[in-house]
Design a protein around this motif. Structure first.
Motif, mmCIF file in Angstrom:
data_model
loop_
_atom_site.group_PDB
_atom_site.id
_atom_site.type_symbol
_atom_site.label_atom_id
_atom_site.label_comp_id
_atom_site.label_asym_id
_atom_site.label_seq_id
_atom_site.Cartn_x
_atom_site.Cartn_y
_atom_site.Cartn_z
ATOM 1 N N TYR A 1 5.468 33.267 77.837
ATOM 2 C CA TYR A 1 5.981 33.598 79.167
ATOM 3 C C TYR A 1 7.190 32.522 79.793
ATOM 4 C CZ TYR A 1 7.097 35.226 83.361
ATOM 5 O OH TYR A 1 7.836 36.149 84.669
ATOM 6 N N PHE A 2 6.600 31.416 79.930
ATOM 7 C CA PHE A 2 7.569 29.968 80.477
ATOM 8 C C PHE A 2 7.915 29.573 79.930
ATOM 9 C CE2 PHE A 2 3.895 30.955 83.758
ATOM 10 C CZ PHE A 2 4.001 31.028 84.469
ATOM 11 N N THR A 3 7.679 29.756 78.697
ATOM 12 C CA THR A 3 8.839 28.268 77.754
ATOM 13 C C THR A 3 9.762 29.556 76.665
ATOM 14 O OG1 THR A 3 7.023 28.830 75.920
ATOM 15 C CG2 THR A 3 7.286 26.927 76.804
ATOM 16 N N GLU A 4 8.822 31.146 76.294
ATOM 17 C CA GLU A 4 10.389 32.420 75.947
ATOM 18 C C GLU A 4 11.560 32.363 76.665
ATOM 19 O OE1 GLU A 4 7.112 34.598 73.776
ATOM 20 O OE2 GLU A 4 6.975 32.647 72.427
ATOM 21 N N GLN A 5 11.048 32.953 77.854
ATOM 22 C CA GLN A 5 11.443 33.122 79.071
ATOM 23 C C GLN A 5 12.200 32.754 80.307
ATOM 24 O OE1 GLN A 5 10.605 37.012 80.108
ATOM 25 N NE2 GLN A 5 8.575 37.482 78.185
ATOM 26 N N VAL A 6 10.771 31.747 81.372
ATOM 27 C CA VAL A 6 11.633 31.119 82.405
ATOM 28 C C VAL A 6 12.659 30.474 82.163
ATOM 29 C CG1 VAL A 6 10.701 30.770 84.513
ATOM 30 C CG2 VAL A 6 9.031 32.671 83.207
ATOM 31 N N ILE A 7 12.303 28.794 81.689
ATOM 32 C CA ILE A 7 12.977 27.632 81.511
ATOM 33 C C ILE A 7 13.729 28.502 80.432
ATOM 34 C CG2 ILE A 7 12.439 25.212 80.248
ATOM 35 C CD1 ILE A 7 9.346 25.766 80.744
ATOM 36 N N ARG B 1 19.732 28.343 82.076
ATOM 37 C CA ARG B 1 20.475 29.333 81.888
ATOM 38 C C ARG B 1 21.393 28.937 80.600
ATOM 39 N NH1 ARG B 1 20.980 27.040 87.402
ATOM 40 N NH2 ARG B 1 21.694 28.667 88.997
ATOM 41 N N LEU B 2 20.114 28.936 79.732
ATOM 42 C CA LEU B 2 20.476 28.944 77.747
ATOM 43 C C LEU B 2 21.686 29.574 77.158
ATOM 44 C CD1 LEU B 2 17.567 26.830 77.193
ATOM 45 C CD2 LEU B 2 19.462 25.720 78.176
ATOM 46 N N GLU B 3 22.895 29.174 77.063
ATOM 47 C CA GLU B 3 23.575 30.426 76.514
ATOM 48 C C GLU B 3 22.897 30.911 75.140
ATOM 49 O OE1 GLU B 3 28.584 31.792 76.031
ATOM 50 O OE2 GLU B 3 27.807 29.363 76.296
ATOM 51 N N GLY B 4 23.310 31.858 75.211
ATOM 52 C CA GLY B 4 22.907 32.078 73.278
ATOM 53 C C GLY B 4 20.675 31.867 73.341
ATOM 54 N N THR C 1 19.500 24.113 69.959
ATOM 55 C CA THR C 1 19.955 23.192 70.375
ATOM 56 C C THR C 1 21.570 24.569 71.125
ATOM 57 O OG1 THR C 1 19.867 21.107 69.131
ATOM 58 C CG2 THR C 1 21.786 21.918 70.452
ATOM 59 N N LEU C 2 21.506 24.519 72.639
ATOM 60 C CA LEU C 2 22.379 25.168 73.325
ATOM 61 C C LEU C 2 23.007 24.262 74.032
ATOM 62 C CD1 LEU C 2 19.374 28.421 73.502
ATOM 63 C CD2 LEU C 2 21.611 28.103 72.010
ATOM 64 N N THR C 3 23.739 25.821 74.662
ATOM 65 C CA THR C 3 24.696 24.827 76.006
ATOM 66 C C THR C 3 24.481 25.774 77.359
ATOM 67 O OG1 THR C 3 26.631 24.748 74.945
ATOM 68 C CG2 THR C 3 27.514 24.432 77.334
ATOM 69 N N ALA C 4 23.943 24.598 77.929
ATOM 70 C CA ALA C 4 23.777 25.290 79.314
ATOM 71 C C ALA C 4 24.932 25.326 80.031
ATOM 72 C CB ALA C 4 23.199 24.433 80.188
ATOM 73 N N ASP C 5 25.802 27.061 80.353
ATOM 74 C CA ASP C 5 26.624 27.446 80.527
ATOM 75 C C ASP C 5 27.204 27.032 82.168
ATOM 76 O OD1 ASP C 5 25.399 29.127 81.743
ATOM 77 O OD2 ASP C 5 25.596 31.296 81.102
ATOM 78 N N ASP C 6 26.386 27.302 83.191
ATOM 79 C CA ASP C 6 27.207 26.596 84.002
ATOM 80 C C ASP C 6 27.758 25.123 84.288
ATOM 81 O OD1 ASP C 6 24.207 26.334 83.981
ATOM 82 O OD2 ASP C 6 24.384 26.408 85.947
ATOM 83 N N VAL C 7 26.958 24.529 83.792
ATOM 84 C CA VAL C 7 27.131 22.906 84.226
ATOM 85 C C VAL C 7 27.348 22.434 82.544
ATOM 86 C CG1 VAL C 7 25.508 22.643 85.648
ATOM 87 C CG2 VAL C 7 24.845 22.166 83.040
ATOM 88 N N THR D 1 25.252 20.683 77.130
ATOM 89 C CA THR D 1 24.615 20.591 75.666
ATOM 90 C C THR D 1 22.342 19.748 75.739
ATOM 91 O OG1 THR D 1 25.780 19.555 74.363
ATOM 92 C CG2 THR D 1 23.751 19.787 73.199
ATOM 93 N N VAL D 2 22.427 21.116 75.467
ATOM 94 C CA VAL D 2 20.940 21.254 75.901
ATOM 95 C C VAL D 2 19.784 21.333 74.606
ATOM 96 C CG1 VAL D 2 18.587 21.751 76.906
ATOM 97 C CG2 VAL D 2 20.962 21.393 78.343
ATOM 98 N N HIS D 3 18.929 20.636 74.250
ATOM 99 C CA HIS D 3 17.892 20.386 72.742
ATOM 100 C C HIS D 3 17.099 20.808 73.672
ATOM 101 C CE1 HIS D 3 21.048 17.814 70.502
ATOM 102 N NE2 HIS D 3 21.325 17.184 71.644
#
Length: 291
Positions: free
Chosen positions: A71-77, A82-85, A102-108, A111-113
């Protein structure tokens, strides 16, 4: 240089819950792998939702300081960052082999790995063994000993048990201990009956929990019969049914866990230089985090 964020649960009730996150972050900072190392929490500040705003780097490695995929690693975090996609299917995991996405945190716009949790990384097996060495004071502990890897277990998340069984099997494959068993608090086989699963006179019990709290400090010692009242304490080792139980406490407090956090980031592409070697040198045989 990229930043590292260590994402942990934290607690409003247990003030020591955050100790491992801060201790391991300090170790990694000292190794110089990242210009910025931040701790973030679900139940404390800084929060998952705000932590990326505290980071100057445009590239961030996020490693969950959690035991299992769920739950926490797959949904909450991912939601709070705000990891887009984000799609958990991108981890392509059977419950124990999540890697990174690797995704983008859309509000800031960073690039987030986003990495899998430390608890399912193969190097966590080394931390479990190191925990046995720490509690017994014997760097060669194994012959004549059994070892129990203990998890919570729950019907709500089958991956909770998978992580425990995965590491128990990896420890078993080393052939170091005479007996190896995965045990649980809320499902069979239960830790309450620990002595029934071993023939060895000495058994090390290592809970696969990140921090010492209610379960590791109260429930498990009382359930195993180490003490009738955790407030009165117990011996290590303690005799239970003619078996010496070496109770190690939460694996997440072992200093070597900083190595697993770094390995997660390195697996996701972070250039950590010689930091892994430095961390291993500093944490092999050292006191548990928070001690």
């Amino acid at each position: 240089m990229p930043a590292l964020v260590i994402a942990a649960h934290g607690s409003h009730l247990n003030p020591g819950s955050h100790d491992p996150a801060f201790a391991h972050a300090d170790t990694i900072r000292g190794a110089g792998a990242f210009d910025e190392v931040r701790e973030a929490f679900w139940k404390e500040e800084p929060s998952f939702r705000e932590v990326l705003r505290t980071v100057e780097s445009e590239e961030v490695y996020v490693v969950p300081l959690f035991v299992s995929e769920g739950y926490f690693t797959e949904q909450v975090i991912p939601r709070e960052l705000r990891l887009e996609g984000w799609d958990v299917a991108d981890w392509d995991s059977d419950g124990t082999d999540a890697d990174h996405v690797t995704l983008t945190a859309d509000d800031v716009g960073k690039t987030v790995h986003y990495c899998g949790p430390v608890g399912t990384h193969e190097s966590m097996t080394d931390v479990i063994v190191q925990r046995a060495e720490t509690v017994t004071g014997d760097p060669d502990v194994g012959e004549g000993f059994g070892i129990a890897v203990v998890g919570h277990g729950t019907d709500r998340n089958e991956n909770s048990a998978k992580a425990i069984e995965y590491h128990a099997e990896r420890v078993r494959e080393t052939g170091r201990f005479d007996e190896v068993q995965a045990l649980f608090m809320d499902e069979e086989p239960e830790v309450d009956d620990v002595t029934e699963y071993f023939e060895a006179e000495d058994v090390v019990v290592v809970p696969l929990f990140v921090a010492d709290g209610y379960h590791t400090q109260e429930d498990i010692p009382e359930d195993m019969g180490l003490t009738d009242d955790y407030r009165e304490g117990y011996d290590v080792p303690a005799a239970v049914d003619d078996t010496r139980i070496w109770y190690a406490g939460a694996v997440g407090t072992e200093a070597l866990l900083a190595d697993v956090l770094l390995e997660r980031a390195a697996d996701a592409g972070a250039d950590v230089g010689n930091a892994l070697d430095l961390v291993r040198q500093r944490t092999r045989g050292t006191a548990a985090a928070g001690d």
